[in-house]
Design a protein around this motif. Structure first.
Motif, PDB file in Angstrom:
ATOM      1  N   THR A 183       0.995  -1.212   0.038  1.00 38.61           N
ATOM      2  CA  THR A 183      -0.348  -0.568   0.110  1.00 38.61           C
ATOM      3  C   THR A 183       0.959   1.316  -0.001  1.00 38.61           C
ATOM      4  O   THR A 183       2.260   0.910   0.220  1.00 38.61           O
ATOM      5  N   THR A 192      -2.562   4.856   2.006  1.00 37.62           N
ATOM      6  CA  THR A 192      -3.908   4.760   2.271  1.00 37.62           C
ATOM      7  C   THR A 192      -4.109   3.120   2.019  1.00 37.62           C
ATOM      8  O   THR A 192      -3.686   3.167   1.135  1.00 37.62           O
ATOM      9  N   ILE A 193      -5.181   2.398   2.644  1.00 38.78           N
ATOM     10  CA  ILE A 193      -5.761   1.101   2.569  1.00 38.78           C
ATOM     11  C   ILE A 193      -6.525   1.256   0.928  1.00 38.78           C
ATOM     12  O   ILE A 193      -7.168   2.102   0.969  1.00 38.78           O
ATOM     13  N   TRP A 194      -6.087  -0.151  -0.298  1.00 35.50           N
ATOM     14  CA  TRP A 194      -6.819   0.250  -1.199  1.00 35.50           C
ATOM     15  C   TRP A 194      -8.756   0.540  -1.455  1.00 35.50           C
ATOM     16  O   TRP A 194      -9.121  -0.019  -0.552  1.00 35.50           O
ATOM     17  N   GLY A 195      -8.431   1.848  -1.637  1.00 34.25           N
ATOM     18  CA  GLY A 195     -10.029   1.438  -2.284  1.00 34.25           C
ATOM     19  C   GLY A 195     -10.683   2.481  -0.946  1.00 34.25           C
ATOM     20  O   GLY A 195     -12.018   2.999  -1.787  1.00 34.25           O
ATOM     21  N   SER A 245      -2.456   3.785   5.836  1.00 35.20           N
ATOM     22  CA  SER A 245      -2.145   2.610   5.989  1.00 35.20           C
ATOM     23  C   SER A 245      -0.848   2.246   6.263  1.00 35.20           C
ATOM     24  O   SER A 245      -0.385   0.930   6.477  1.00 35.20           O
TER      25      SER A 245
END
Length: 379
Positions: free
Chosen positions: A85, A88-91, A96
């Motif tokens: 990552t 941020t965490i994906w989507g 993250s």
């Protein structure tokens, strides 16, 4: 005394348990994540081009590989991070990483230095809210290396007093004067013009205020020459800001500096070990470097002085090398002209080749993939 081996009958030996399908699936996922993380950190990382700042050398929708080995891989600075990552965490907008632990950062040996003309991926320096290794990734062309004296005169870059060779697919801004309205898809898109807009008013004081109609286009010199061959095109001329126009949004932000994007400098790129006197001009040029990127604490900047730990300094010796970056789309690029130098510890790697290219605005479904750009090396 000699040890005697005790024989155990086969029937009494413990049997090795087979892994369940779920356990094997988990082990495979863990192995893949660890392997991908190591490859991404140590050798090569994939990126995509989201903006037109490097057109026509790199296009929006290009997917490319960036080598970490060329300039040397950086050791991790922020260890508390979800693997694979960035910020941020994906989507989601969920961070993250945690910045509770910040490790000293080092660079492993590479097999080349950052050179003028290289296409480089780096962490965006002004993004001070993130740790260095988690700032947003930018891609630009290196124009100036440590110690270089750089200047832009009438849109031409000069390096150490000599004109720099322009990238072969560099884009500039042109005014296309026309006698009639243009079929934009036929004339512009099919000729590879990346951006264009209809012109109706005076533009940057470089186009006469008259009844002239036409278009502002961002394209290469070769494509501009092709457009000039159309019988409805009266004239094509570059849009260049005059020397007497000042852009207040440029770096450095100082009342002493009266530059614009086409007439910039001269300015010298900071070099490790070099000492500069703290004149008012050098305070403007290098004050932000001293405060934000050199690891100094308690730095206060004023219009004509720099104070460290309550003491006004009359000179400063740089602790690391810096670089000056510009986009190949010279009039549509937020680059070092606007936010300053790139520290060496922000350098991520060298862009080496495009492995996939998807046109975000294709003329037809068959043209969605730009087949002629696959596995193209980056120059």
């Amino acid at each position: 005394m000699a040890l005697k081996e005790v024989y155990t009958p086969p029937s009494s030996r413990s049997k090795k348990k087979n892994k369940s399908a779920f356990r094997e699936w988990v082990d495979s996922i863990v192995f893949a994540v660890v392997a991908a993380t190591l490859i991404r950190w140590l050798f090569m990382e994939a990126f995509t081009i989201p903006t037109p700042s490097m057109e026509n050398s790199l296009l929006v929708g290009d997917f490319l590989f960036v080598s970490k080995l060329h300039y040397g891989t950086r050791t991790p600075k922020t260890p508390l991070q979800v693997p694979l990552t960035h910020q941020t965490i994906w989507g989601t907008d969920i961070p993250s990483y945690l910045d509770w632990i910040q490790l000293p950062q080092y660079r492993l040996p590479g097999f080349s230095e950052v050179k003028s003309g290289d296409v480089v991926v780096f962490n965006y320096p002004p993004e001070l809210q993130h740790p260095t290794d988690l700032k947003t990734n930018y891609i630009k062309r290196c124009i100036g290396t440590p110690g270089d004296k750089l200047e832009v005169r009438d849109a031409q870059v000069f390096l150490n007093g000599s004109p720099m060779v322009n990238p072969p697919r560099m884009e500039s801004e042109y005014f296309v004067s026309t006698t009639t309205a243009v079929n934009e898809d036929k004339v512009f898109r099919e000729n590879g013009v990346s951006e264009f807009t209809s012109y109706t008013e005076t533009y940057n004081d470089t186009i006469p205020a008259n009844d002239e109609s036409g278009y502002i286009v961002y394209t290469t010199a070769d494509i501009a020459g092709k457009l000039k061959e159309y019988d409805f095109v009266r004239d094509i001329r570059p849009v260049v800001a005059p020397k007497d126009i000042s852009e207040p949004s440029l770096y450095p932000s100082s009342s002493l500096i009266k530059w614009n994007r086409d007439n910039y400098g001269p300015i010298t790129v900071p070099k490790e070990g070099v000492t500069v006197a703290m004149t008012p001009e050098n305070v403007a040029f290098y004050g932000p470097v001293i405060k934000y990127y050199e690891g100094n604490e308690n730095v206060v900047l004023a219009e004509d002085k720099v104070t460290i730990d309550g003491k006004v300094i009359d000179g400063y010796t740089f602790k690391q090398d810096y670089y000056f970056m510009m986009g190949d789309n010279r009039h549509n690029s937020a680059d070092s002209r606007y936010w300053g130098f790139v520290p060496m510890d922000h350098i991520v790697g060298k862009a080496v080749f495009v492995w996939m290219s998807i046109d975000p605005n294709p003329t037809s479904a068959a043209n969605k993939i730009r087949w002629n750009r696959l596995f193209r090396t980056i120059d």
